[in-house]
Design an enzyme around this catalytic site. Structure first.
Site, PDB file in Angstrom:
ATOM      1  N   GLU A 166      55.592  36.210  22.325  1.00 54.08           N
ATOM      2  CA  GLU A 166      54.640  35.557  23.298  1.00 54.08           C
ATOM      3  C   GLU A 166      54.567  34.191  23.665  1.00 54.08           C
ATOM      4  O   GLU A 166      53.434  33.363  24.153  1.00 54.08           O
ATOM      5  CB  GLU A 166      53.724  35.445  23.489  1.00 54.08           C
ATOM      6  CG  GLU A 166      53.515  37.715  23.790  1.00 54.08           C
ATOM      7  CD  GLU A 166      54.379  39.007  23.652  1.00 54.08           C
ATOM      8  OE1 GLU A 166      54.690  38.813  22.329  1.00 54.08           O
ATOM      9  OE2 GLU A 166      54.482  39.471  24.646  1.00 54.08           O
ATOM     10  N   TYR A 168      53.317  31.894  20.660  1.00 55.62           N
ATOM     11  CA  TYR A 168      52.013  31.590  19.983  1.00 55.62           C
ATOM     12  C   TYR A 168      52.961  30.353  19.222  1.00 55.62           C
ATOM     13  O   TYR A 168      53.927  30.075  19.008  1.00 55.62           O
ATOM     14  CB  TYR A 168      51.549  32.779  18.997  1.00 55.62           C
ATOM     15  CG  TYR A 168      50.974  33.249  20.241  1.00 55.62           C
ATOM     16  CD1 TYR A 168      49.238  32.779  20.726  1.00 55.62           C
ATOM     17  CD2 TYR A 168      50.457  35.116  20.912  1.00 55.62           C
ATOM     18  CE1 TYR A 168      48.697  33.903  21.294  1.00 55.62           C
ATOM     19  CE2 TYR A 168      50.009  35.099  21.381  1.00 55.62           C
ATOM     20  CZ  TYR A 168      49.167  34.862  22.710  1.00 55.62           C
ATOM     21  OH  TYR A 168      48.832  35.566  22.852  1.00 55.62           O
ATOM     22  N   ARG A 216      56.945  40.119  14.510  1.00 51.65           N
ATOM     23  CA  ARG A 216      57.238  40.799  16.080  1.00 51.65           C
ATOM     24  C   ARG A 216      57.716  39.175  16.532  1.00 51.65           C
ATOM     25  O   ARG A 216      57.497  38.351  16.468  1.00 51.65           O
ATOM     26  CB  ARG A 216      55.867  40.820  16.712  1.00 51.65           C
ATOM     27  CG  ARG A 216      55.877  40.898  18.125  1.00 51.65           C
ATOM     28  CD  ARG A 216      54.802  42.139  19.103  1.00 51.65           C
ATOM     29  NE  ARG A 216      54.773  41.563  20.274  1.00 51.65           N
ATOM     30  CZ  ARG A 216      53.530  41.685  20.999  1.00 51.65           C
ATOM     31  NH1 ARG A 216      52.852  42.867  19.881  1.00 51.65           N
ATOM     32  NH2 ARG A 216      53.832  42.125  22.563  1.00 51.65           N
ATOM     33  N   HIS A 254      53.845  33.886  27.500  1.00 54.60           N
ATOM     34  CA  HIS A 254      52.951  34.075  28.151  1.00 54.60           C
ATOM     35  C   HIS A 254      53.030  32.850  29.360  1.00 54.60           C
ATOM     36  O   HIS A 254      52.549  33.123  30.707  1.00 54.60           O
ATOM     37  CB  HIS A 254      51.389  33.542  27.640  1.00 54.60           C
ATOM     38  CG  HIS A 254      51.080  34.861  27.056  1.00 54.60           C
ATOM     39  ND1 HIS A 254      50.904  36.397  27.191  1.00 54.60           N
ATOM     40  CD2 HIS A 254      50.053  34.895  25.596  1.00 54.60           C
ATOM     41  CE1 HIS A 254      50.033  37.054  26.279  1.00 54.60           C
ATOM     42  NE2 HIS A 254      50.039  36.350  24.990  1.00 54.60           N
ATOM     43  N   GLN A 341      44.446  46.412  34.769  1.00 57.55           N
ATOM     44  CA  GLN A 341      42.882  46.009  35.811  1.00 57.55           C
ATOM     45  C   GLN A 341      41.536  46.320  34.452  1.00 57.55           C
ATOM     46  O   GLN A 341      41.044  45.443  34.156  1.00 57.55           O
ATOM     47  CB  GLN A 341      42.148  46.973  36.736  1.00 57.55           C
ATOM     48  CG  GLN A 341      42.836  46.481  37.932  1.00 57.55           C
ATOM     49  CD  GLN A 341      42.231  47.761  38.680  1.00 57.55           C
ATOM     50  OE1 GLN A 341      43.461  48.484  39.190  1.00 57.55           O
ATOM     51  NE2 GLN A 341      41.633  47.199  39.401  1.00 57.55           N
ATOM     52  N   ALA A 386      36.992  58.313  41.352  1.00 59.60           N
ATOM     53  CA  ALA A 386      35.798  59.044  41.026  1.00 59.60           C
ATOM     54  C   ALA A 386      35.279  60.427  40.971  1.00 59.60           C
ATOM     55  O   ALA A 386      34.759  60.976  40.351  1.00 59.60           O
ATOM     56  CB  ALA A 386      34.369  58.379  42.106  1.00 59.60           C
TER      57      ALA A 386
HETATM   58  P1  NAP Z   1      38.361  43.767  49.340  1.00 61.13           P
HETATM   59  O1  NAP Z   1      39.507  43.350  48.549  1.00 61.13           O
HETATM   60  O2  NAP Z   1      37.753  43.342  49.852  1.00 61.13           O
HETATM   61  O3  NAP Z   1      39.216  42.977  50.599  1.00 61.13           O
HETATM   62  C1  NAP Z   1      39.286  42.561  52.264  1.00 61.13           C
HETATM   63  C2  NAP Z   1      39.847  41.934  52.842  1.00 61.13           C
HETATM   64  O4  NAP Z   1      39.193  41.998  54.904  1.00 61.13           O
HETATM   65  C3  NAP Z   1      39.595  40.498  52.297  1.00 61.13           C
HETATM   66  O5  NAP Z   1      40.157  39.479  53.036  1.00 61.13           O
HETATM   67  C4  NAP Z   1      38.029  40.086  53.515  1.00 61.13           C
HETATM   68  O6  NAP Z   1      37.715  38.700  53.338  1.00 61.13           O
HETATM   69  C5  NAP Z   1      38.338  40.744  54.880  1.00 61.13           C
HETATM   70  N1  NAP Z   1      37.200  41.293  55.833  1.00 61.13           N
HETATM   71  C6  NAP Z   1      35.992  41.731  55.633  1.00 61.13           C
HETATM   72  N2  NAP Z   1      35.194  42.022  56.376  1.00 61.13           N
HETATM   73  C7  NAP Z   1      36.007  41.335  57.253  1.00 61.13           C
HETATM   74  C8  NAP Z   1      35.832  41.297  58.703  1.00 61.13           C
HETATM   75  N3  NAP Z   1      34.796  41.991  59.418  1.00 61.13           N
HETATM   76  N4  NAP Z   1      36.808  40.986  59.266  1.00 61.13           N
HETATM   77  C9  NAP Z   1      37.837  40.180  59.064  1.00 61.13           C
HETATM   78  N5  NAP Z   1      37.619  40.358  57.634  1.00 61.13           N
HETATM   79  C10 NAP Z   1      36.965  40.980  57.528  1.00 61.13           C
HETATM   80  O7  NAP Z   1      38.968  44.964  49.838  1.00 61.13           O
HETATM   81  P2  NAP Z   1      40.421  45.315  50.483  1.00 61.13           P
HETATM   82  O8  NAP Z   1      41.548  44.913  49.953  1.00 61.13           O
HETATM   83  O9  NAP Z   1      40.385  46.438  51.093  1.00 61.13           O
HETATM   84  O10 NAP Z   1      40.989  46.388  48.619  1.00 61.13           O
HETATM   85  C11 NAP Z   1      40.117  47.370  48.101  1.00 61.13           C
HETATM   86  C12 NAP Z   1      39.436  47.292  46.838  1.00 61.13           C
HETATM   87  O11 NAP Z   1      40.255  48.000  46.565  1.00 61.13           O
HETATM   88  C13 NAP Z   1      39.007  46.150  46.259  1.00 61.13           C
HETATM   89  O12 NAP Z   1      38.011  45.740  45.441  1.00 61.13           O
HETATM   90  C14 NAP Z   1      40.219  45.612  45.227  1.00 61.13           C
HETATM   91  O13 NAP Z   1      40.761  44.529  44.775  1.00 61.13           O
HETATM   92  C15 NAP Z   1      40.828  46.990  45.207  1.00 61.13           C
HETATM   93  N6  NAP Z   1      42.522  46.840  45.103  1.00 61.13           N
HETATM   94  C16 NAP Z   1      42.998  46.155  44.231  1.00 61.13           C
HETATM   95  C17 NAP Z   1      44.173  45.602  44.425  1.00 61.13           C
HETATM   96  C18 NAP Z   1      44.933  44.682  43.156  1.00 61.13           C
HETATM   97  O14 NAP Z   1      46.636  44.666  43.189  1.00 61.13           O
HETATM   98  N7  NAP Z   1      43.805  44.472  42.233  1.00 61.13           N
HETATM   99  C19 NAP Z   1      44.907  46.025  45.027  1.00 61.13           C
HETATM  100  C20 NAP Z   1      44.429  47.149  46.470  1.00 61.13           C
HETATM  101  C21 NAP Z   1      42.825  46.938  45.955  1.00 61.13           C
HETATM  102  P3  NAP Z   1      37.332  37.551  54.063  1.00 61.13           P
HETATM  103  O15 NAP Z   1      35.840  37.291  54.455  1.00 61.13           O
HETATM  104  O16 NAP Z   1      38.114  36.110  53.401  1.00 61.13           O
HETATM  105  O17 NAP Z   1      38.726  37.632  55.899  1.00 61.13           O
HETATM  106 FE1  SF4 Z   2      45.655  49.262  31.311  1.00 63.56          FE
HETATM  107 FE2  SF4 Z   2      44.818  52.037  31.130  1.00 63.56          FE
HETATM  108 FE3  SF4 Z   2      46.024  50.146  33.761  1.00 63.56          FE
HETATM  109 FE4  SF4 Z   2      47.100  51.072  31.597  1.00 63.56          FE
HETATM  110  S1  SF4 Z   2      46.430  52.287  33.071  1.00 63.56           S
HETATM  111  S2  SF4 Z   2      47.347  49.240  32.399  1.00 63.56           S
HETATM  112  S3  SF4 Z   2      45.307  50.748  29.556  1.00 63.56           S
HETATM  113  S4  SF4 Z   2      43.732  49.715  32.748  1.00 63.56           S
END
Ligand code: NAP
Ligand code: SF4
Length: 669
Positions: A166, A168, A216, A254, A341, A386
């Protein structure tokens, strides 16, 4: 015959017989430096040892100050450290398990003031320039590694893992990329290997013959100036001669810009790199990276790619992985979906590691699910993450649980997520929780929105009704070209060639990836993955990087992503995975405009203003990914009425919070 015969064959090591081929790989848990860390780690590892892992590797502990990863002291360098650790091997041994301590020197990857390296060369992931180690300092570092191993033995550990992958410190000595020394520790491969070999040789001499030494190795560096496959094989042979018991494998430094454990990596996608080491040494070799299901582990062992498998995240998501696999209970395994995550991403923000699909991980001493003395009737409204989490745990505690789901299937937002390229693993979680509900006796009513009248007969009502896409107040938002991400991802509508995406959060990125994958069909199987990311299996090539680099990308879609804020694109994505998505979108030429003001949508397209200039973006399809609002079909002010997940709060909702809230509520009900 067991369902996975190769996985459940004993492994003979000098003086030790392991009952199966499953190693729990090292993970940074973020508990190591906490005042109650040792007790919590003892419970964490003991639970996994009870779950059947043959051998466990702790997170990394530094042999000295310079080798620390961060500002907090996480070391094995004194008698006091050994005393503090005793509780960990003791707890694991009480279950009949075995555990080794990982000794890790971070070198130039340390985030503190005193970082060192073979040469004063900065890495791409740390702004600090390391200090070049003097020859005496190198010799002292070997002594420190040996001291850490001896102290680990005193503490009761069954061995150590010498962390040399990785990117290190030890890896930094091995690779010309980071080692430009002219003395005995640089230049020829023999000189560059000296630190690694001396550490292993001297640990072997200083510890008992049955003391396990895992080395490793970096089976594939994936950086320019890394070792070639042929050099890696020579290194493995030298490490065997130095006295290692086992060779474990790591993939990629990394600082490599190729995913190695993210969802994009196919299951067991790097076992070919382990195989070429195994073919050249006699000691057992361990495969790692994206091995999350027993059938993948079994296949690679049966193929002869490795002698043992290392599962790290898969042991977070299910502590009983090994016992369940042994019993052939594949449906009962909570599969790691490789999202990072709640595990790796947590580590980078200084929070203890847990797991999205198993919130109890890392909370073994605090999140307890005791059998209930008062069996209640509990209604769960909504079968998304949930609701699933809450229903399963509440029923397992002994409650009578009925789950109302208005859709035809369980899973909620996971059913959309599983359609995104590389996120197919989400389907595993839905199937697992559906099965868990069945076993716990939850009555699941599909296609059944709950009515207020029905809910009156329950002692507790849990609103887990989730979210719905937000419809922003932009003139023309009802134009025929406008669709929501749900319409698109569920397959109800198909996008035209010119696509504008409104919103660039996680779902905006997911939608872009979904469209691109539909046209490019890349990165699914190991061979395609290697071509896609520019990895070669040619033994002679340094770092394993193909000369042509990454594959050229083609897409039938012209995609523009828009957002109102001026922050960088992708800044809300996971720390350890967001860059993969950004890279993918960039190579496909996705246009990204920030600080955008939305004016209107009409037949001509999406009208926006950026920097005071108005422009119109042609769009066959405009996909709205502008966040979500809560769905709350009922609102009642009473003590037996609870909201969790998106129904409670839609802002910054993700599966991690949803499943944790479900679990925490289930523990209280
Ligand atoms: P989000 O992360 O809150 O993004 C929403 C987007 O829409 C932002 O770009 C926001 O920011 C824009 N927006 C909000 N209100 C708006 C409006 N009234 N008009 C125009 N643009 C607006 O929500 P999401 O993409 O729906 O995701 C939902 C949740 O799932 C989040 O917590 C996210 O982290 C999670 N998620 C994570 C992943 C991942 O890969 N980690 C993948 C999918 C979902 P602006 O104000 O900049 O436009
Ligand atoms: Fe990490 Fe759990 Fe996501 Fe696997 S499912 S990558 S252990 S958070």
């Amino acid at each position: 015959m067991p369902a996975y015969p190769h996985l459940f064959r004993p492994l003979e090591l000098p003086g030790v017989t392991l009952p199966n081929r499953i190693l729990m790989g090292s993970m940074h848990t973020g508990l190591e430096a906490r005042p109650d860390g040792m007790t919590r780690l003892a419970a964490f590892y003991a639970e996994r040892a009870r779950g059947g892992a043959a051998l466990i590797v702790t997170g990394g502990f530094s042999p000295n100050d310079a080798g620390e990863l961060g500002p907090h002291r996480v070391q094995m360098s004194s008698e006091a450290d050994a005393q503090r650790h005793r509780v960990i091997p003791q707890a694991v041994h009480d279950t009949g398990g075995r555990i080794v301590l990982q000794v890790l020197h971070s070198g130039r990857y340390g985030f503190h003031q005193n970082i060192v390296a073979p040469s004063p060369l900065k890495s791409g992931i740390n702004p600090q320039v390391p200090r070049e180690m003097a020859a005496d300092e190198i010799k002292q570092t070997i002594v420190d590694f040996v001291r850490a191993a001896v102290l680990a033995q005193t503490a009761g550990y069954d061995g150590v893992e010498v962390m040399a992958s990785e990117g290190y410190l030890i890896t930094q000595f091995l690779a010309p990329r980071t080692n430009q020394r002219q003395d005995d520790w640089g230049g020829s491969l023999e000189n560059r290997m000296r630190l690694a070999c001396e550490i292993v040789r001297q640990i072997r001499t200083a510890t008992a013959p049955q003391f396990i030494i895992i080395y490793r190795i970096s089976a594939l560096d994936l950086v320019e100036g890394g070792l070639s496959g042929a050099e890696t094989v020579q290194l493995a042979q030298a490490i065997e001669r130095a006295g290692a018991t086992l060779i474990n494998t790591g993939i990629g430094w990394h600082e490599a810009r190729i995913p190695t454990i993210a969802q994009a990596v196919p299951r067991a996608g790097f076992s070919w790199a382990t195989r070429r080491i195994k073919e050249c040494v006699k000691i057992p070799v361990i495969a790692s990276n994206r091995i999350n299901a027993p059938e993948s582990a079994e296949e690679l062992l049966a193929r002869g790619d490795a002698d043992m498998v290392s599962l790290a995240r898969a042991m977070l998501s299910d502590a009983e992985f090994a016992n369940k696999a042994k019993a052939g209970d594949r449906a009962g395994i909570n599969i790691c979906i490789a999202c990072n995550q709640a595990c790796l991403d947590h580590y980078f923000i200084g929070q203890p590691a847990s797991c999205v699909v198993n919130p109890r991980a890392g909370r073994e001493t605090t999140l307890l699910f005791k059998k209930t003395l008062t069996r209640k009737k509990i209604a769960i409204v909504g079968g998304g993450p949930a609701g699933l989490s809450c229903a399963a745990l509440a029923a397992e505690r002994g409650h009578e649980v009925v789950l109302f789901e208005k859709a035809a299937q369980l899973g909620g937002q996971f059913n959309l997520a599983k359609r995104i390229p590389g996120k197919q693993e989400f389907a595993e979680s839905v199937a697992y929780y559906a099965e868990r509900l069945r076993r716990a006796g939850v009555k699941v009513l599909l296609n059944h929105p709950a009515s207020a009248l029905e809910l009156e007969r329950f002692d507790e009502v849990v609103l887990a009704s989730g979210v719905e896409p937000r419809k922003p107040a932009i003139p023309g938002i009802d134009h025929q070209s406008v669709v929501s991400y749900v319409d698109l991802l569920s397959g109800r509508v198909r996008a035209g060639n010119k696509v504008v995406i409104i919103g660039a959060g996680g779902i905006g990125f997911d939608v872009a990836l979904y469209l691109l994958e539909r046209s490019s069909r890349a990165a699914l199987e190991a061979v395609e993955f290697n071509r896609h990311w520019g990895i070669t299996q040619d033994l002679a090539v340094a770092g394993g990087l193909a000369s042509g680099g990454m594959e050229q990308a083609h897409s039938e879609f012209q995609i523009t992503m828009l957002k109102r804020s001026a922050t960088p694109f992708g800044n809300t994505l996971g720390r350890t995975t967001g860059w993969v998505h950004r890279t993918e979108l960039a190579r496909h030429g996705v246009r990204m405009l920030k600080a955008v003001q939305f004016l209107k949508i009409d037949d001509a397209g999406v009208h926006i203003a950026v920097d005071g200039k108005e422009l119109c973006l042609q769009a066959d399809t405009t996909v709205v990914c502008a966040g979500q609002d809560s769905v709350r079909p009922f609102s009642r002010e009473s003590t037996n009425f609870h909201s969790i997940g998106g129904a409670k709060e839609a802002v910054e909702l993700d599966a991690k919070r949803a499943m944790l809230e479900g679990a925490e509520l289930a523990a209280r009900l």
